[in-house]
Design an enzyme around this catalytic site. Structure first.
Site, mmCIF file in Angstrom:
data_model
loop_
_atom_site.group_PDB
_atom_site.id
_atom_site.type_symbol
_atom_site.label_atom_id
_atom_site.label_comp_id
_atom_site.label_asym_id
_atom_site.label_seq_id
_atom_site.Cartn_x
_atom_site.Cartn_y
_atom_site.Cartn_z
ATOM 1 N NE ARG A 227 -4.079 -2.094 1.848
ATOM 2 C CZ ARG A 227 -4.825 -2.741 2.730
ATOM 3 N NH1 ARG A 227 -4.576 -2.602 4.030
ATOM 4 N NH2 ARG A 227 -5.811 -3.516 2.338
ATOM 5 C CD GLN B 154 -6.519 1.099 1.498
ATOM 6 O OE1 GLN B 154 -5.876 1.398 2.496
ATOM 7 N NE2 GLN B 154 -6.586 -0.140 1.043
ATOM 8 C CE1 TYR C 103 -1.764 -0.998 -7.715
ATOM 9 C CE2 TYR C 103 -1.573 -2.777 -9.296
ATOM 10 C CZ TYR C 103 -1.118 -1.593 -8.781
ATOM 11 O OH TYR C 103 -0.006 -1.007 -9.333
ATOM 12 C CD GLU C 104 -1.532 -4.693 -3.488
ATOM 13 O OE1 GLU C 104 -1.921 -5.345 -2.511
ATOM 14 O OE2 GLU C 104 -1.002 -5.231 -4.476
ATOM 15 N N GLY C 105 -6.465 -3.069 -2.085
ATOM 16 C CA GLY C 105 -7.559 -2.502 -1.300
ATOM 17 C C GLY C 105 -8.087 -1.260 -1.974
#
Length: 596
Positions: A296, A447, A440-442
């Protein structure tokens, strides 16, 4: 063709003057990163990014990756040779522990190098970035045998790494995953299932690929509490450490996607592939979160990096493109028209992007230093404070920097008019590549929910209160400095807005959770703006000191003007975010689903 020049001077200003990195020489690895060493590393990183990686950016976009009938994947022309240079330069091991072959230098330094590489060639940089993240997870949660077997080769770049979370039916809600793990008599597991969207899942850059895979052991509890983490190499490893027999993991296809074509985003099929448990059974998310938090921060840097390279190209175009005459009178009488840089709205756009870039870079350096403290300090209080900061800032960095970075890439494209829509200029690639960082990555909405729902109330609000205290103390300390008023007064106002928003959430979100959900994205952006304002105030303080000591330079004067622009034209958006937050969730939730 697009251009790129690594912002070495700006990074040195942040490391040497704003954050005074030499103060941390008591931490392991920092004394080895002296000013001359940092200068050499940044210079070489800039050279690699500008001369090797950037020319391959459009090549990778046009060619993409090719999957062959046997499941193997070929990367674009030049990628293999460029990755070899990255490996030979030791770039993947810059901040890795020395006992595993790394250089042990500060994470803060390696993150600046990451920015250069992402700006030059985002798709290419992901092969190394994912490897660094997988290595971090193994270092924290792997056993001694796993670390010895995999980490040195991953640090060296001989092998690369991936993270395998997403499945067709589950992305954010990983409790829905179906990939199963069956324990074998020898302690290994047989992994079966399908993963999608796996960046760098198959390629020809390294002799082995080490997959970190989330799966559910037979009989494990339902939901996220039954998820475990496994290491599953592409090739099983022989006793001498060399790649052996092919494991039961293959690339089923390459995703056809909007951008980052030079990275092989794969559907990965696990057919009784042999894997080994990392950490404890049913505690897989602990290990994966180590990698995801690394990722992130890396994705936040991608947002900044695409904004930076898009800005550089837009600014160069605006200085050269002749179109119309200045509103205040002809500026280039010897030419048929004035360059568009004379127009206020063009300058507004460019300054908005630049003001973000410079403060976002400071925010990344600030948070990277906290990461170094959290991992390297011997003082428990320092580690706790740094860990609090990382927990609070990670969703802000990931969500706010990628969202603003994408918007900036679009605005930079706009500077070109119709030419920005034409592929040869390269601007539309920056837009397409930047778009994935919001997902991506949440995804960014997640977030924002993480920030509001988990990070704010964590430990009784200790982290956010520390942030308020630090920014408030800085504003109070500099309130009487006449030169700092253009920075301190707007910062104080914006901080007040953030504190009001936080109080509103505390009073209205517990009883009605939808209020938190409705406010989350605005709160994340409000937090990001205040943080950038704080970064600008810190930079301005240093600039005024340097001017008083040695006199003005073009760099310092430009820095102050850019900072004042941010305070006058960008930071006031906190007023809008506060108003939206305080409006609650009533109208958002009023319509029936069928009305949409």
């Amino acid at each position: 063709m697009p251009i790129y020049k690594a912002p070495v001077e700006d990074v040195n200003f942040l490391l040497n003057d704003v954050f005074q990195i030499d103060r941390y020489d008591n931490l392991p690895g920092f004394s080895d990163a002296s000013a001359d060493v940092r200068e050499a590393i940044l210079s070489e990183a800039a050279k690699l990014s500008e001369e090797v990686l950037q020319p391959l950016n459009r090549v990778g976009d046009l060619e993409g990756c090719v999957r062959h009938d046997d499941g193997s994947v070929t990367t674009p022309k030049g990628f293999k040779e460029a990755f070899k240079q990255v490996v030979e330069g030791g770039w993947l091991g810059l901040s890795a522990p020395t006992e595993y072959g790394g250089q042990g230098l500060p994470i803060t330094l390696s993150q600046t190098v990451t920015e250069f590489q992402c700006s030059a060639n985002m798709a290419f940089s992901m092969y190394g970035g994912l490897t660094v993240g997988a290595t971090a997870a193994l270092l924290v949660h792997g056993n001694a045998e796993q670390k010895a077997m995999y980490v040195p080769k991953m640090v060296a770049g001989e092998w690369t790494g991936t993270m395998n979370l997403t499945e067709p039916q589950c992305g954010t809600d990983l409790g829905l995953l179906r990939t199963k793990a069956v324990k074998q008599a020898d302690g290994s597991y047989k992994i079966t299932g399908t993963k999608i969207f796996i960046s760098a899942g198959e390629h020809d850059l390294a002799s082995n690929i080490i997959h970190l895979v989330l799966a559910r052991i037979e009989g494990a509890p339902a939901g996220i509490k039954g998820v475990s983490l496994f290491v599953v190499p592409k090739f099983l490893v022989n006793a001498d450490g060399s790649p052996g027999a092919r494991n039961g993991v293959t690339c089923g296809s390459i995703e056809h996607k909007m951008g980052i074509h030079g990275n092989s985003t794969c559907v990965m099929n696990y057919d009784s592939a042999t894997g080994w448990l990392i950490g404890e059974e049913n505690k897989g998310m602990q290990g994966m979160f180590v990698m995801m938090n690394e990722a992130r921060l890396g994705v936040a840097v991608q947002g900044l990096a695409q904004s930076e390279v898009a800005y550089q190209n837009a600014a160069a175009y605006a200085r050269d493109r002749l179109q119309g005459r200045a509103l205040s009178g002809v500026k280039a009488p010897d030419k048929p028209a004035d360059p568009i840089i004379v127009h206020p709205d063009v300058r507004r756009t460019l300054l908005s992007i630049r003001a973000f870039n410079e403060a976002a870079r400071a925010m990344v350096v600030w948070t990277s230093l906290k990461s170094d403290l959290a991992h390297r300090s011997s003082d428990p209080k320092d580690r706790q404070d740094a860990d609090d900061h990382l927990g609070l800032m990670t969703p802000v960095l990931k969500g706010f920097l990628t969202e603003t970075g994408f918007a900036n890439a679009v605005q930079a494209q706009q500077m070109y008019g119709g030419h920005g829509y034409i592929a040869e200029q390269g601007m539309e690639q920056f837009v397409r590549d930047a778009r994935i960082a919001m997902i991506y990555e949440g995804a960014n909405g997640i977030q924002a929910l993480d920030l509001v729902g988990r990070k704010l109330p964590r430990d009784g609000g200790r982290a956010v209160m520390a942030f308020f205290g630090e920014v408030g103390a800085f504003a109070k300390e500099n309130a009487g400095d006449e030169a700092m008023k253009p920075f301190v007064a707007p910062l104080s106002t914006a901080l007040g807005h953030l504190q009001q928003a936080t109080t509103w959430l505390m009073q209205n979100a517990m009883a009605k959770p939808d209020n938190a959900g409705a406010a989350a994205t605005d709160y994340m952006h409000l937090f990001g703006l205040v943080t950038l304002g704080y970064m600008w105030a810190k930079m301005a303080k240093v600039v005024h000191g340097k001017i008083a000591a040695t006199g003005p330079t073009d760099y310092l004067s430009t820095k102050l003007v850019t900072g004042r622009f941010f305070m006058e034209r960008v930071l006031p958006a906190t007023t809008t975010h506060l108003a939206r937050i305080q409006s609650g969730s009533a109208t958002i939730m009023e319509l029936a689903a069928e009305a949409f």
